[in-house]
Design an enzyme around this catalytic site. Structure first.
Site, PDB file in Angstrom:
ATOM      1  N   ASP A 107      54.952  26.045   0.682  1.00 23.95           N
ATOM      2  CA  ASP A 107      55.713  26.104  -0.566  1.00 23.95           C
ATOM      3  C   ASP A 107      55.210  27.260  -1.426  1.00 23.95           C
ATOM      4  OD1 ASP A 107      57.528  25.362  -2.512  1.00 23.95           O
ATOM      5  OD2 ASP A 107      56.202  23.881  -3.417  1.00 23.95           O
ATOM      6  N   ASN A 161      67.345  22.128   1.836  1.00 22.68           N
ATOM      7  CA  ASN A 161      67.326  23.581   1.646  1.00 22.68           C
ATOM      8  C   ASN A 161      68.688  24.238   1.867  1.00 22.68           C
ATOM      9  OD1 ASN A 161      63.938  24.109   2.909  1.00 22.68           O
ATOM     10  ND2 ASN A 161      64.663  23.732   0.824  1.00 22.68           N
TER      11      ASN A 161
END
Length: 245
Positions: free
Chosen positions: A25, A73
């Site tokens: 991340d 996503n």
């Protein structure tokens, strides 16, 4: 300056986590801090994948899971998704021979049927080429969601009930794990999340019931091998009780 050899000397190689899972991340924020397009962050993040996979393999980690692309996503801008898929293709084409030479098996967690054709073909090619490798299993979570995985496992289980391979009463925590993407693998001992975020983001929800967590403020493109070693050392200083005393 951190001395990698000093850090490695502090690792207890008789007490390594068998399975490390990482929520990669911070790529976008890394790029934005440098006034660069977000995909530049993803490209730099790929370099960390290469480094961390090699470092984990060298020290003897048997299973490494990297959260690359979640079911959520797909909500991102199409240009970013297309960039991520191109980076995936580039990673496989660039690194597949080295993965194979280093005896690393590539495994995918998630539904790759929803990937665009080019990355899907590259993923299948990589899986087939490395399927007999045994030094380390590298799980890449692609189009993956923890809740989706549990539903996927339930559907597979019910199909086996329908054909008489198993009964409803046979269901327990141990045999249900055989219906998940991580079938045959130990649950993660250590979950690492860089970037300063303190959440699981729908990652391995069934498997991480007793995992140890390590959160870092370092953005993924800056998460080099020394931070992996620091996370392992921190893990080795904990007392894992699994519900006991």
């Amino acid at each position: 300056m951190i001395n990698i050899y000093d850090l490695k000397s502090k690792i207890d190689f008789d007490n390594l986590p068998k399975h490390i899972a990482i929520i990669m991340d911070g790529n976008g924020r890394w790029a934005e801090k440098r006034s660069l397009p977000r995909n530049f962050g993803h490209q730099e993040g790929m370099e960390r994948v290469i480094e961390i996979v090699e470092s984990a393999s060298q020290i003897g980690i048997k299973y490494l899971t990297l959260y690359a692309f979640s079911t959520e996503n797909w909500k991102r801008p199409i240009t970013e998704i297309e960039g991520l898929m191109k980076i995936l293709v580039l990673y496989i084409r660039r690194e597949l021979d080295r993965l194979h030479k280093n005896n690393i098996k590539l495994n995918i967690l998630g539904d790759i049927n929803k990937l665009p054709e080019a990355p899907r073909k590259e993923v299948i090619r990589a899986i087939e080429k490395t399927e007999h490798n045994i030094k380390m299993v590298l799980n890449i979570a692609l189009n993956y969601g923890g809740r989706d995985e549990i539903i996927y496992g339930i559907k597979k289980y019910l199909k086996d009930v329908e054909v008489g391979k198993i009964t409803y009463d046979d269901l327990n925590a141990d045999n249900f794990s055989n219906y998940l993407y991580t079938k045959g693998q130990p649950d993660p001992d250590l979950v690492i999340r860089p970037s300063g975020e303190l959440r699981l983001s729908n990652f391995l929800l069934y498997q991480i019931a007793y995992s140890e967590f390590y959160f870092s403020n370092i953005l993924w493109p800056d998460f080099k091998e020394n931070y992996l070693y620091e996370a392992i050392i921190d893990y080795q200083n904990r007392n894992r009780r699994f519900g006991g005393i």
